[in-house]
Design an enzyme around this catalytic site. Structure first.
Site, PDB file in Angstrom:
ATOM      1  N   GLY A  51      -3.688  11.772 -35.278  1.00 46.64           N
ATOM      2  CA  GLY A  51      -5.011  10.201 -35.763  1.00 46.64           C
ATOM      3  C   GLY A  51      -3.312   9.327 -36.085  1.00 46.64           C
ATOM      4  N   ALA A  52      -4.305   8.142 -34.751  1.00 47.31           N
ATOM      5  CA  ALA A  52      -3.847   6.926 -35.104  1.00 47.31           C
ATOM      6  C   ALA A  52      -2.103   6.065 -35.781  1.00 47.31           C
ATOM      7  CB  ALA A  52      -3.947   6.103 -34.537  1.00 47.31           C
ATOM      8  N   ARG A  93       2.983  11.356 -28.110  1.00 45.14           N
ATOM      9  CA  ARG A  93       1.641  11.024 -27.429  1.00 45.14           C
ATOM     10  C   ARG A  93       2.043   9.350 -27.081  1.00 45.14           C
ATOM     11  NH1 ARG A  93      -2.953  13.267 -31.045  1.00 45.14           N
ATOM     12  NH2 ARG A  93      -3.826  13.531 -28.748  1.00 45.14           N
ATOM     13  N   GLN A 200     -11.584  18.014 -33.846  1.00 43.77           N
ATOM     14  CA  GLN A 200     -11.598  17.542 -35.407  1.00 43.77           C
ATOM     15  C   GLN A 200     -12.400  16.945 -36.156  1.00 43.77           C
ATOM     16  OE1 GLN A 200     -11.005  17.173 -32.205  1.00 43.77           O
ATOM     17  NE2 GLN A 200      -8.349  15.966 -31.835  1.00 43.77           N
ATOM     18  N   ASP A 241      -7.877   4.476 -31.525  1.00 42.72           N
ATOM     19  CA  ASP A 241      -6.563   4.589 -30.993  1.00 42.72           C
ATOM     20  C   ASP A 241      -5.704   3.339 -30.119  1.00 42.72           C
ATOM     21  OD1 ASP A 241      -7.721   7.709 -31.042  1.00 42.72           O
ATOM     22  OD2 ASP A 241      -5.492   7.499 -31.385  1.00 42.72           O
ATOM     23  N   ASN A 251     -10.228   5.639 -27.680  1.00 41.95           N
ATOM     24  CA  ASN A 251     -10.541   6.303 -28.773  1.00 41.95           C
ATOM     25  C   ASN A 251     -11.186   8.128 -28.253  1.00 41.95           C
ATOM     26  OD1 ASN A 251     -10.251   6.656 -31.786  1.00 41.95           O
ATOM     27  ND2 ASN A 251     -13.584   7.044 -31.372  1.00 41.95           N
ATOM     28  N   LYS A 252     -11.001   9.008 -29.136  1.00 44.92           N
ATOM     29  CA  LYS A 252     -10.975  10.336 -28.773  1.00 44.92           C
ATOM     30  C   LYS A 252     -12.040  10.393 -27.246  1.00 44.92           C
ATOM     31  CE  LYS A 252      -9.229  13.108 -29.664  1.00 44.92           C
ATOM     32  NZ  LYS A 252      -8.046  13.504 -29.072  1.00 44.92           N
TER      33      LYS A 252
END
Ligand code: MRU
Length: 349
Positions: A51-52, A93, A200, A241, A251-252
């Site tokens: 998670g960011a 990451r 998630q 993110d 984002n995801k």
């Protein structure tokens, strides 16, 4: 529920970093103690902490673990070795800007105190990490309070991935909006996308919603369109993110698909994130580096092989939603509507 989640995803324990190892959830609540920068790098890479905002916080503590035993007394050497530690952590990451943002904030702070002794600089590093952590809790609460105003009575909210206390210092981003709207009695239910391939949504978001006693239903990602077509979704809210200067949002993976669907069904699509997720150095989403992860995340499910050996796989962990599909971006500063470029300029420079 108190202002503190019933779990603590990240805590500084007087000399080491304690995290909930998210890879064990929801089956077991396992805490892992990280004592070296290498262990923090590995925990971020393997999504033990994820998670960011959470990887920014973990990275900040990891920075301190990386420099705390330096023995040199000369500032230039200390600074260049600190830069090396920051680069190393940042290589874990690439997509969430919160990691490089936190590491850079520490480097800038160290430089501002260049006249201090190395021992003092180590203390300053730890204090900055603690500040980043504390600040994130405050920002996430603000996001929740602002965002809850957008939620209509009896709302059915769809969300993607995990954006709760696990992914942040506390409360979450999109999750904080859900939490605060629920406290205000406005939430009918939350639709939770399972979030393939690492789940998630089903592993983590439902776990957090259960703890918070918020009504929810788990759905496979590809059911989202059908839910919208049936009129069962009033709004969508996701985290981010990295948001670029013009509001484009990484984002995801799967978030972009939701935004397109939201437009087609005339449903508001909101993004929630603190200022640390806004990258004012990047003009637009095409410049964001998208992490690609291991093939095995796609070719196996729950330890079982689900695709033929040697199949070619494409596994991007994130996608980019263009700003024109976003109804509003909710930050600690309030609800930001388009034109994002103009409004970000006013609020974040
Ligand atoms: O790969 P992950 O699990 O770290 O991805 C996380 C997300 O995409 C979240 O939606 C995002 O970081 C926002 S978290 C508050």
């Amino acid at each position: 529920m108190s202002d503190r989640d019933s779990f603590q995803s990240i805590s500084w324990e007087n000399g080491y970093l304690r995290i909930i190892d998210q890879t064990f959830l929801p089956k077991r609540e396992v805490y892992s103690d990280l004592t070296t920068v290498g262990q923090v790098w590995d925990a971020i890479k393997k999504l033990r902490v994820r998670g960011a905002p959470a990887i920014g916080i973990a990275g900040a503590y990891g920075f301190y673990l990386g420099i705390k035993d330096f023995s040199m007394q000369n500032f230039d050497m200390f600074y260049s070795e600190s830069q090396r530690i920051a680069d190393y952590l940042n290589s874990s990451r690439p997509t969430a800007v919160n990691l490089s943002w936190a590491l850079n904030r520490i480097l800038v702070t160290i430089y501002a105190y260049k006249d201090r002794s190395v021992d003092e600089l180590k203390e300053i590093t730890l204090k900055t990490a603690i500040t980043i952590h504390e600040e994130d809790r405050r920002l996430c609460k603000e996001i929740g309070l602002h965002g809850a105003e957008l939620v209509p009575e009896n709302a059915r909210i769809l969300t993607h991935c995990n954006t709760g206390g696990l992914a942040t210092g506390e409360f979450g981003t999109a999750f904080s909006i859900i939490l605060h709207a629920h406290k205000a009695g406005k939430v009918n239910k939350v639709w939770v996308d399972e979030t393939r391939p690492l789940l998630q949504g089903s592993r983590l978001t439902t776990w957090e919603l259960q703890k918070a006693k918020i009504p929810h239903t788990l759905n496979i990602d590809s059911a989202a369109a059908f839910l919208m077509q049936q009129g069962k979704v009033d709004l969508i809210v996701t985290g981010a993110d990295r948001i670029t200067k013009n509001g484009d949002t990484a984002n995801k993976i799967g978030t972009y698909m939701l935004a397109v669907l939201a437009k087609a069904h005339e449903i508001p699509f909101y993004v929630a994130a603190p200022y640390s997720t806004i990258d004012m150095n990047l003009e637009s989403g095409g410049l964001i580096e998208i992490e690609e992860r291991d093939d095995t995340e796609v070719t196996a499910f729950a330890g079982k092989q689900t695709a033929p050996k040697k199949v070619d796989v494409y596994n991007p962990a994130f996608d980019v939603t263009p700003n024109n599909l976003i109804t509003a971006i909710i930050t600690e500063k309030g609800i930001i509507k388009p034109n994002f470029a103009k409004n970000f300029e006013k609020l974040f420079t």
